[in-house]
Design a protein around this motif. Sequence first.
Motif, PDB file in Angstrom:
ATOM      1  N   ALA A 146     -44.400 -88.360 -24.092  1.00  0.00           N
ATOM      2  CA  ALA A 146     -45.069 -88.894 -25.272  1.00  0.00           C
ATOM      3  C   ALA A 146     -45.883 -90.131 -24.892  1.00  0.00           C
ATOM      4  CB  ALA A 146     -44.054 -89.259 -26.347  1.00  0.00           C
ATOM      5  N   VAL A 147     -46.998 -90.331 -25.560  1.00  0.00           N
ATOM      6  CA  VAL A 147     -47.831 -91.514 -25.346  1.00  0.00           C
ATOM      7  C   VAL A 147     -48.263 -92.083 -26.690  1.00  0.00           C
ATOM      8  CG1 VAL A 147     -48.717 -90.903 -23.066  1.00  0.00           C
ATOM      9  CG2 VAL A 147     -49.877 -90.039 -25.100  1.00  0.00           C
ATOM     10  N   LEU A 148     -48.716 -93.334 -26.661  1.00  0.00           N
ATOM     11  CA  LEU A 148     -49.282 -93.987 -27.838  1.00  0.00           C
ATOM     12  C   LEU A 148     -50.796 -94.082 -27.650  1.00  0.00           C
ATOM     13  CD1 LEU A 148     -46.702 -96.893 -28.189  1.00  0.00           C
ATOM     14  CD2 LEU A 148     -46.817 -94.826 -29.585  1.00  0.00           C
ATOM     15  N   ASN A 149     -51.534 -93.490 -28.569  1.00  0.00           N
ATOM     16  CA  ASN A 149     -52.987 -93.571 -28.539  1.00  0.00           C
ATOM     17  C   ASN A 149     -53.445 -94.661 -29.505  1.00  0.00           C
ATOM     18  OD1 ASN A 149     -53.413 -91.446 -26.704  1.00  0.00           O
ATOM     19  ND2 ASN A 149     -53.138 -89.945 -28.315  1.00  0.00           N
ATOM     20  N   ILE A 150     -54.219 -95.595 -28.995  1.00  0.00           N
ATOM     21  CA  ILE A 150     -54.616 -96.771 -29.772  1.00  0.00           C
ATOM     22  C   ILE A 150     -56.133 -96.896 -29.768  1.00  0.00           C
ATOM     23  CG2 ILE A 150     -54.369 -99.276 -30.025  1.00  0.00           C
ATOM     24  CD1 ILE A 150     -51.834 -98.824 -28.105  1.00  0.00           C
ATOM     25  N   LYS A 151     -56.710 -97.024 -30.930  1.00  0.00           N
ATOM     26  CA  LYS A 151     -58.137 -97.318 -31.054  1.00  0.00           C
ATOM     27  C   LYS A 151     -58.281 -98.718 -31.631  1.00  0.00           C
ATOM     28  CE  LYS A 151     -62.428 -96.024 -33.398  1.00  0.00           C
ATOM     29  NZ  LYS A 151     -63.088 -95.086 -34.336  1.00  0.00           N
ATOM     30  N   ARG A 152     -59.038 -99.575 -30.926  1.00  0.00           N
ATOM     31  CA  ARG A 152     -59.193-100.958 -31.378  1.00  0.00           C
ATOM     32  C   ARG A 152     -60.662-101.348 -31.346  1.00  0.00           C
ATOM     33  NH1 ARG A 152     -56.749-103.529 -27.494  1.00  0.00           N
ATOM     34  NH2 ARG A 152     -58.617-104.341 -26.486  1.00  0.00           N
ATOM     35  N   ILE A 153     -61.132-101.922 -32.452  1.00  0.00           N
ATOM     36  CA  ILE A 153     -62.473-102.507 -32.509  1.00  0.00           C
ATOM     37  C   ILE A 153     -62.286-104.011 -32.648  1.00  0.00           C
ATOM     38  CG2 ILE A 153     -64.706-102.557 -33.699  1.00  0.00           C
ATOM     39  CD1 ILE A 153     -63.992 -99.811 -34.886  1.00  0.00           C
TER      40      ILE A 153
ATOM     41  N   GLN B 240     -55.772 -98.887 -34.723  1.00  0.00           N
ATOM     42  CA  GLN B 240     -55.100 -97.691 -35.223  1.00  0.00           C
ATOM     43  C   GLN B 240     -54.197 -97.158 -34.120  1.00  0.00           C
ATOM     44  OE1 GLN B 240     -58.108 -94.868 -36.331  1.00  0.00           O
ATOM     45  NE2 GLN B 240     -59.250 -96.340 -37.549  1.00  0.00           N
ATOM     46  N   ILE B 241     -52.989 -96.724 -34.468  1.00  0.00           N
ATOM     47  CA  ILE B 241     -52.023 -96.237 -33.487  1.00  0.00           C
ATOM     48  C   ILE B 241     -51.513 -94.867 -33.908  1.00  0.00           C
ATOM     49  CG2 ILE B 241     -49.851 -96.708 -32.287  1.00  0.00           C
ATOM     50  CD1 ILE B 241     -50.220 -99.654 -33.025  1.00  0.00           C
ATOM     51  N   GLU B 242     -51.537 -93.925 -32.955  1.00  0.00           N
ATOM     52  CA  GLU B 242     -51.000 -92.589 -33.186  1.00  0.00           C
ATOM     53  C   GLU B 242     -50.183 -92.167 -31.973  1.00  0.00           C
ATOM     54  OE1 GLU B 242     -54.349 -90.069 -33.866  1.00  0.00           O
ATOM     55  OE2 GLU B 242     -54.540 -90.622 -35.970  1.00  0.00           O
ATOM     56  N   ALA B 243     -49.213 -91.305 -32.209  1.00  0.00           N
ATOM     57  CA  ALA B 243     -48.415 -90.752 -31.111  1.00  0.00           C
ATOM     58  C   ALA B 243     -48.905 -89.357 -30.765  1.00  0.00           C
ATOM     59  CB  ALA B 243     -46.941 -90.704 -31.507  1.00  0.00           C
ATOM     60  N   SER B 244     -48.825 -89.011 -29.486  1.00  0.00           N
ATOM     61  CA  SER B 244     -49.210 -87.663 -29.051  1.00  0.00           C
ATOM     62  C   SER B 244     -48.532 -87.350 -27.729  1.00  0.00           C
ATOM     63  CB  SER B 244     -50.734 -87.547 -28.921  1.00  0.00           C
ATOM     64  OG  SER B 244     -51.199 -88.302 -27.811  1.00  0.00           O
ATOM     65  N   ILE B 245     -48.791 -86.160 -27.209  1.00  0.00           N
ATOM     66  CA  ILE B 245     -48.309 -85.760 -25.895  1.00  0.00           C
ATOM     67  C   ILE B 245     -49.415 -86.015 -24.887  1.00  0.00           C
ATOM     68  CG2 ILE B 245     -47.451 -83.859 -24.474  1.00  0.00           C
ATOM     69  CD1 ILE B 245     -45.506 -84.808 -26.630  1.00  0.00           C
ATOM     70  N   VAL B 246     -49.045 -86.531 -23.726  1.00  0.00           N
ATOM     71  CA  VAL B 246     -50.007 -86.882 -22.696  1.00  0.00           C
ATOM     72  C   VAL B 246     -50.767 -85.647 -22.221  1.00  0.00           C
ATOM     73  CG1 VAL B 246     -48.411 -86.548 -20.763  1.00  0.00           C
ATOM     74  CG2 VAL B 246     -50.228 -88.240 -20.567  1.00  0.00           C
ATOM     75  N   THR B 247     -52.036 -85.820 -21.841  1.00  0.00           N
ATOM     76  CA  THR B 247     -52.787 -84.722 -21.249  1.00  0.00           C
ATOM     77  C   THR B 247     -52.429 -84.605 -19.768  1.00  0.00           C
ATOM     78  OG1 THR B 247     -54.681 -86.074 -20.572  1.00  0.00           O
ATOM     79  CG2 THR B 247     -54.700 -85.186 -22.822  1.00  0.00           C
ATOM     80  N   LYS B 248     -52.812 -83.506 -19.157  1.00  0.00           N
ATOM     81  CA  LYS B 248     -52.505 -83.278 -17.739  1.00  0.00           C
ATOM     82  C   LYS B 248     -53.124 -84.370 -16.868  1.00  0.00           C
ATOM     83  CE  LYS B 248     -52.673 -79.695 -14.173  1.00  0.00           C
ATOM     84  NZ  LYS B 248     -53.097 -78.306 -13.859  1.00  0.00           N
ATOM     85  N   GLU B 249     -54.396 -84.723 -17.161  1.00  0.00           N
ATOM     86  CA  GLU B 249     -55.071 -85.759 -16.379  1.00  0.00           C
ATOM     87  C   GLU B 249     -54.407 -87.117 -16.569  1.00  0.00           C
ATOM     88  OE1 GLU B 249     -59.474 -87.899 -15.941  1.00  0.00           O
ATOM     89  OE2 GLU B 249     -59.102 -86.446 -17.535  1.00  0.00           O
TER      90      GLU B 249
END
Length: 243
Positions: free
Chosen positions: A207-214, A186-195
């Motif tokens: 902007a970053v790409l958040n990916i969840k993979r099983i 699964q791929i979603e776009a978001s804004i990066v966190t401070k860390e």
Amino acid sequence: MNTKIDKNSRIPIYGQIEEIIKQKIYLKIYKIGENIPSERELSVQFDVSRMTVRQAITNLVNNGLLYREKGRGTYVANPKLEQPLTGLRSFTEDMLARGMKPSSKIIRFEKIIPSLDVINDLFLESGDEVFYVVRIRSANDKPMGIERAYIPVKLIPNLDEQKILGSFYQLIEAKFPQKIGNAVQQIEASIVTKEESKLLKISPTSAVLNIKRISYLSDGFPFEMVESTYRADSYKFISEIKR
């Protein structure tokens, strides 16, 4: 290399300007990180309106070949890595296939009792432990992404930091008779966190790409769940769709 505009061509003038700039980038006349001539200079060079030049440059910016800096000009971008959405290979395998040097920095490695969501994703029993591994993945020493992996302890009880520094997929295929079968991603776009911005060395508003993979073995058993954060300025995903 053709550097002239054919105003009688069926190809739009802005399209011809795009191709000339692309060729100059390819031939390294315009080098990565360097600015290209201004809109005014290009409009004089090609004897066209600034609006036509602006359209060509905007298209190249949208395609990731150029980027603008307010008040400074337009620069040649570092090309993004293309990740096909077909086929399954590890980050290490992917970077090696591109002729790049992959590297990993482990910033966390421990056994934990996972959340209910992870238990369900990995077909675990209540109380089962997982190795929780957080790694910075880099290509040619440039941070590309942060991976947070959950790996069942009962699957590889002797896993340690040294073993996971390389390709985890190669480790899995060497250990089990079953091959790696498939993955659900699964791929979603978001804004990066401070860390994350500090770890990836990018602006806190990027902007970053958040990916969840099983990932699953060929017998359908899941062997890892990974939540990754990749730089959107350096990574893009490509999908071929057939009818």
